[in-house]
Enzyme design. Structure first.
Site, PDB file in Angstrom:
ATOM      1  CB  CYS A  87      -1.325   2.956   8.642  1.00 52.01           C
ATOM      2  SG  CYS A  87      -1.965   1.839   7.525  1.00 52.01           S
ATOM      3  CB  CYS A 100       5.748   5.168   4.559  1.00 45.38           C
ATOM      4  SG  CYS A 100       6.925   6.430   3.914  1.00 45.38           S
ATOM      5  CB  CYS A 119      -2.260   6.855   5.752  1.00 48.36           C
ATOM      6  SG  CYS A 119      -1.532   7.138   4.147  1.00 48.36           S
ATOM      7  CB  CYS A 122      -1.021  -0.043   1.300  1.00 51.23           C
ATOM      8  SG  CYS A 122      -2.034   1.263   1.142  1.00 51.23           S
ATOM      9  CB  CYS A 123       3.798   2.232   1.828  1.00 49.75           C
ATOM     10  SG  CYS A 123       3.192   2.850   3.571  1.00 49.75           S
TER      11      CYS A 123
END
Length: 243
Positions: free
Chosen positions: A208, A231, A205, A123-124
Site C-alpha cells: 500500500c 491506517c 506496508c 486489513c489495517c
C-alpha cells in the site's frame, strides 16, 4: 507499598497538560511526558519509518529504557525491518517490543494475505489497530511522531490529546515543520531509512506504499487511488481523531 493516586479523566488531564507545557520545546514535552504523574504509564509507538529516527533519538537521550512498541504487520518492506533492528541497536533502546497480528485471526480473516486489495480498512484493523490496542492495554498514554505540517486531520494537533476516555496521546513534534525535522537529522547525523532516497518520503506496508512524484504531497504514496489517509490507529470508535 504506597497507594497509586487515581488519575483524573483523560480529557481533563490532556487539557491541563497542554496548558502547562504549551510553550515548551519538543524535547521538554517528551521529558515531561515520561515523568509527569498526570500522564501515567507511557510507551512510544514507532513505525521506524521515514522520520521516526528523530523521536527515537530524542527518546534515547532522555530515557533509552522507555518502552518502544513497533508494529510488524508482516507486510512491511524488508528495508524497514532491517532499519528497525539496526537503529534500535545504534540508539541503545533497551525495551523495543515487536508486536505482530494474531496468527489465528490472520488465518481466519486474511488467509491469502490479499485483504488489502478488497478492504484496506479491514486489513489495517487486522494488522495494525487491533494488535496495537492489545499492546497499549497496560499503558495510560502513548507517544507518536505526528506533526501539523503533515496536513489533513493532523493540521491542528496539540502536544497532548485525549484519546476517547482511554488514554492520552502525546505528540512532541506537533509544531515542527519539515525543515526542523531535516535539520535535526543532519545536526545529529542520524541514519535515514534506506527507502527515502528511492522516492518514499512516507513509508507504510509494502503493498500500500508507492513512490511519490515531484510536486506531490509526501503522503500521496500511501493507499494511492483509495479514499484513505490514515491506517486507523489514530481513530477512536471508528472516527478519525482530530487535534
Amino acid at each position: 507499598m504506597p497507594l497509586e493516586i487515581p488519575l483524573a479523566p483523560v480529557g481533563v488531564r490532556a487539557a491541563e497538560l497542554n496548558a502547562r507545557y504549551r510553550h515548551h520545546s519538543a524535547t521538554a514535552v517528551l521529558r515531561h511526558a515520561l515523568s509527569d504523574p498526570q500522564v501515567g504509564r507511557i510507551a512510544l509507538v514507532s513505525s521506524f519509518g521515514a522520520e521516526s529516527v528523530v523521536l527515537l533519538h530524542m527518546l534515547s537521550v532522555v530515557d533509552r529504557s522507555a518502552p518502544v512498541i513497533f508494529l510488524d504487520t508482516e507486510m512491511l518492506f524488508a528495508e524497514t525491518l532491517e532499519y528497525q533492528k539496526d537503529l534500535s541497536e545504534q540508539l541503545g533502546l533497551s525495551d523495543v517490543r515487536v508486536i505482530r497480528p494474531d496468527r489465528r485471526q490472520l488465518l481466519e480473516r486474511d488467509p491469502d494475505a490479499l485483504l488489502h486489495r478488497t478492504d484496506p480498512d479491514g486489513c489495517c484493523a487486522l494488522r495494525k489497530t487491533e494488535p496495537l490496542q492489545d499492546a497499549l492495554a497496560p499503558f495510560d498514554a502513548w507517544i507518536t511522531g505526528r506533526k501539523r505540517f503533515q496536513g489533513g486531520a493532523r493540521a491542528a494537533l496539540e502536544f497532548f490529546e485525549a484519546e476517547d476516555d482511554t488514554r492520552i496521546k502525546v505528540n512532541p513534534l506537533a509544531h515542527w515543520d519539515k525543515s526542523d525535522v531535516q535539520d535535526y537529522m543532519v545536526n545529529n547525523r542520524l541514519p535515514r531509512h534506506p527507502l527515502v532516497s528511492q522516492g518514499y518520503p512516507s513509508i507504510g506496508c509494502a503493498p500500500c506504499t508507492s513512490r511519490v512524484g515531484a510536486g506531490e504531497d509526501e503522503r500521496a504514496g500511501r493507499w494511492r487511488g483509495a479514499q484513505k489517509e490514515e491506517c486507523g490507529i489514530h481513530f477512536v470508535n471508528g472516527k478519525m481523531v482530530r487535534g
